[in-house]
Motif scaffolding. Structure first.
Motif, short mmCIF file in Angstrom:
data_model
loop_
_atom_site.label_atom_id
_atom_site.label_comp_id
_atom_site.label_asym_id
_atom_site.label_seq_id
_atom_site.Cartn_x
_atom_site.Cartn_y
_atom_site.Cartn_z
N PHE A 1 69.33 -20.66 88.83
CA PHE A 1 68.49 -19.47 88.65
C PHE A 1 67.33 -19.70 87.68
O PHE A 1 66.42 -18.86 87.60
CB PHE A 1 69.32 -18.25 88.21
CG PHE A 1 69.96 -18.35 86.84
CD1 PHE A 1 69.20 -18.22 85.68
CD2 PHE A 1 71.32 -18.54 86.70
CE1 PHE A 1 69.78 -18.29 84.42
CE2 PHE A 1 71.92 -18.59 85.45
CZ PHE A 1 71.14 -18.48 84.31
N LEU A 2 67.31 -20.83 86.97
CA LEU A 2 66.19 -21.11 86.07
C LEU A 2 64.88 -21.36 86.80
O LEU A 2 63.81 -21.26 86.21
CB LEU A 2 66.51 -22.32 85.19
CG LEU A 2 67.32 -22.08 83.92
CD1 LEU A 2 67.59 -23.41 83.20
CD2 LEU A 2 66.62 -21.10 82.99
N THR A 3 64.96 -21.70 88.08
CA THR A 3 63.76 -22.02 88.86
C THR A 3 63.72 -21.19 90.14
O THR A 3 63.93 -21.71 91.24
CB THR A 3 63.72 -23.52 89.21
OG1 THR A 3 65.00 -23.89 89.79
CG2 THR A 3 63.50 -24.36 87.96
N PRO A 4 63.48 -19.88 90.01
CA PRO A 4 63.46 -19.02 91.21
C PRO A 4 62.34 -19.40 92.16
O PRO A 4 61.29 -19.90 91.75
CB PRO A 4 63.24 -17.62 90.62
CG PRO A 4 62.59 -17.86 89.30
CD PRO A 4 63.16 -19.15 88.78
N ALA A 5 62.57 -19.15 93.44
CA ALA A 5 61.60 -19.52 94.48
C ALA A 5 60.51 -18.47 94.60
O ALA A 5 60.67 -17.30 94.21
CB ALA A 5 62.33 -19.67 95.82
N LEU B 1 78.38 -24.08 86.38
CA LEU B 1 78.03 -24.88 85.21
C LEU B 1 79.28 -25.23 84.40
O LEU B 1 79.46 -26.38 83.99
CB LEU B 1 77.03 -24.11 84.34
CG LEU B 1 76.47 -24.84 83.12
CD1 LEU B 1 75.59 -26.00 83.54
CD2 LEU B 1 75.69 -23.87 82.23
N ALA B 2 80.14 -24.24 84.18
CA ALA B 2 81.38 -24.48 83.43
C ALA B 2 82.30 -25.42 84.18
O ALA B 2 82.96 -26.29 83.58
CB ALA B 2 82.07 -23.15 83.15
N ARG B 3 82.35 -25.28 85.51
CA ARG B 3 83.23 -26.13 86.31
C ARG B 3 82.79 -27.58 86.28
O ARG B 3 83.62 -28.49 86.23
CB ARG B 3 83.25 -25.62 87.76
CG ARG B 3 84.26 -26.34 88.65
CD ARG B 3 84.21 -25.85 90.08
NE ARG B 3 83.03 -26.32 90.78
CZ ARG B 3 82.91 -27.53 91.32
NH1 ARG B 3 83.90 -28.41 91.21
NH2 ARG B 3 81.80 -27.88 91.95
N GLY C 1 77.53 -12.80 78.02
CA GLY C 1 76.76 -11.63 78.43
C GLY C 1 75.84 -11.93 79.59
O GLY C 1 75.64 -11.09 80.47
N LEU C 2 75.32 -13.14 79.62
CA LEU C 2 74.44 -13.53 80.72
C LEU C 2 75.21 -13.51 82.03
O LEU C 2 74.69 -13.05 83.07
CB LEU C 2 73.87 -14.92 80.45
CG LEU C 2 72.83 -15.45 81.44
CD1 LEU C 2 71.59 -14.57 81.45
CD2 LEU C 2 72.46 -16.90 81.09
N LEU D 1 73.76 -14.97 88.63
CA LEU D 1 74.04 -15.36 87.25
C LEU D 1 75.50 -15.79 87.08
O LEU D 1 75.80 -16.85 86.52
CB LEU D 1 73.73 -14.21 86.30
CG LEU D 1 72.26 -13.77 86.20
CD1 LEU D 1 72.15 -12.46 85.44
CD2 LEU D 1 71.42 -14.84 85.52
N ARG D 2 76.39 -14.95 87.59
CA ARG D 2 77.82 -15.22 87.43
C ARG D 2 78.23 -16.51 88.16
O ARG D 2 78.94 -17.35 87.60
CB ARG D 2 78.64 -14.04 87.95
CG ARG D 2 80.14 -14.21 87.77
CD ARG D 2 80.90 -12.95 88.13
NE ARG D 2 80.69 -12.55 89.51
CZ ARG D 2 80.00 -11.46 89.88
NH1 ARG D 2 79.44 -10.68 88.96
NH2 ARG D 2 79.84 -11.16 91.15
#
Length: 330
Positions: free
Chosen positions: A73-77, A105-107, A120-121, A98-99
């Motif tokens: 999600f840091l680089t939306p189209a 990322l955690a996995r 919170g994010l 986000l979720r």
């Protein structure tokens, strides 16, 4: 290996981005800031900005670890070359995205501690989303904006080359020359990638996004359901920042000779063919080939044949010499 699968419709729906994408450059430059690769090209920029790196850089590093997966999600189209549009798209990121991205990322980074605000994010908390969007714009203003016109000039130069290739050879000619690792055999484009990854376009087309801070292999999004995009590194002018040569560059030229030093620097930027090497250092093809042979004999580069071309790559010894870490003794 990255494999992108085309249909006949997809060839008609390829788009070449109109310029540098600020959000992709923010993400990829954050890697250049933390990694050692590309010292010849990015060293002057890094030395200039590293002292100014603040909390914005730490926010980015939490979402884009040094190696491996970074949240999509840091680089939306669809935001093009507009920083404000990109930041606004970030603020509108759906909670599900986000979720899912933070869970991925955690996995992929088990045991890695994450800042408290990421909880919170993951829940879509407006203040956490705003923190990320503000970090992106703040990082850009501090680390990239003073150099943005030069970044754009490098990307624009690459785009002009692709447009000429498109005019002369069509999209197949563009795809086959995007990167030294590119292998095009309809309907699949294969490229170097850190892991096996397949993208089936299924008529959605593909955005080709040239990037200044992309280093080495091209990159893309993990989620193949997102709008397909391929980020590839441009060929950069090694003197994009410094009007004068540094002391270390002068010493390297004294040791190897000016032309061979330029050849070694050019090959260290990214692997390239002899033709690409000649273009990078603006020298005749025969000269580039001869100087590459001398450096190969010295163990500073390696060369391998790929189809009808020879691809040159800097060795660890060559990179150490460029970075001033080679302890030569008499």
């Amino acid at each position: 290996m990255l494999r992108i699968h085309f249909t006949s419709d997809d060839l008609a729906r390829i788009t070449l981005a109109t310029g540098a994408d600020p959000l992709w450059e923010v993400l990829l430059s954050s890697y250049r800031l933390r990694r050692k690769e590309g010292a010849v090209t990015f060293g002057p920029w890094k030395r200039d900005v590293v002292r100014r790196a603040g909390p914005e850089a730490r926010v980015l590093s939490a979402l884009a670890p040094l190696r491996g997966y970074a949240v999509d999600f840091l680089t939306p189209a669809g935001t093009g070359s507009s920083l404000s549009a990109g930041a606004e798209a970030l603020r509108r990121t759906p909670r599900t995205r986000l979720r899912n991205d933070l869970a991925e990322l955690a996995r992929r980074h088990p045991g890695r501690p994450f800042p408290r605000w990421t909880r919170g994010l993951a829940e879509g908390a407006p203040e956490a989303v705003a923190l990320v969007a503000d970090a992106v714009t703040g990082y850009f203003a501090t680390m990239l904006d003073p150099f943005w016109s030069r970044v754009e000039a490098q990307v624009d130069h690459d785009r002009s080359r692709r447009v000429r290739a498109l005019t002369e050879r069509g999209w197949e000619g563009v795809l086959a020359t995007l990167h030294p690792s590119a292998s095009w055999s309809y309907p699949v484009l294969e490229l170097a990638f850190p892991a096996d990854h397949d993208i089936h376009l299924d008529g959605r087309g593909l955005v080709l996004q040239p990037s200044f801070f992309c280093w080495g292999a091209p990159t893309t999004l993990l989620d193949t359901g997102l709008p397909p995009v391929l980020i590839y590194p441009v060929e950069r002018d090694l003197n994009w920042l410094a009007p004068t040569r540094s002391t270390s560059q002068q010493a390297l030229s004294a040791l190897l000779g000016t032309t061979r030093a330029r050849v070694l620097e050019a090959v260290a930027v990214s692997a390239c063919t002899t033709t690409q090497l000649a273009q990078r250092i603006r020298t005749p093809l025969q000269t580039a080939s001869h100087q590459a042979a001398v450096l190969r004999e010295a163990g500073l580069i390696t060369s391998r044949r790929h189809r009808n071309s020879v691809i040159h790559t800097a060795t660890s010894l060559g990179r150490s010499l460029l970075n001033g870490r080679c302890g030569l003794t008499s």
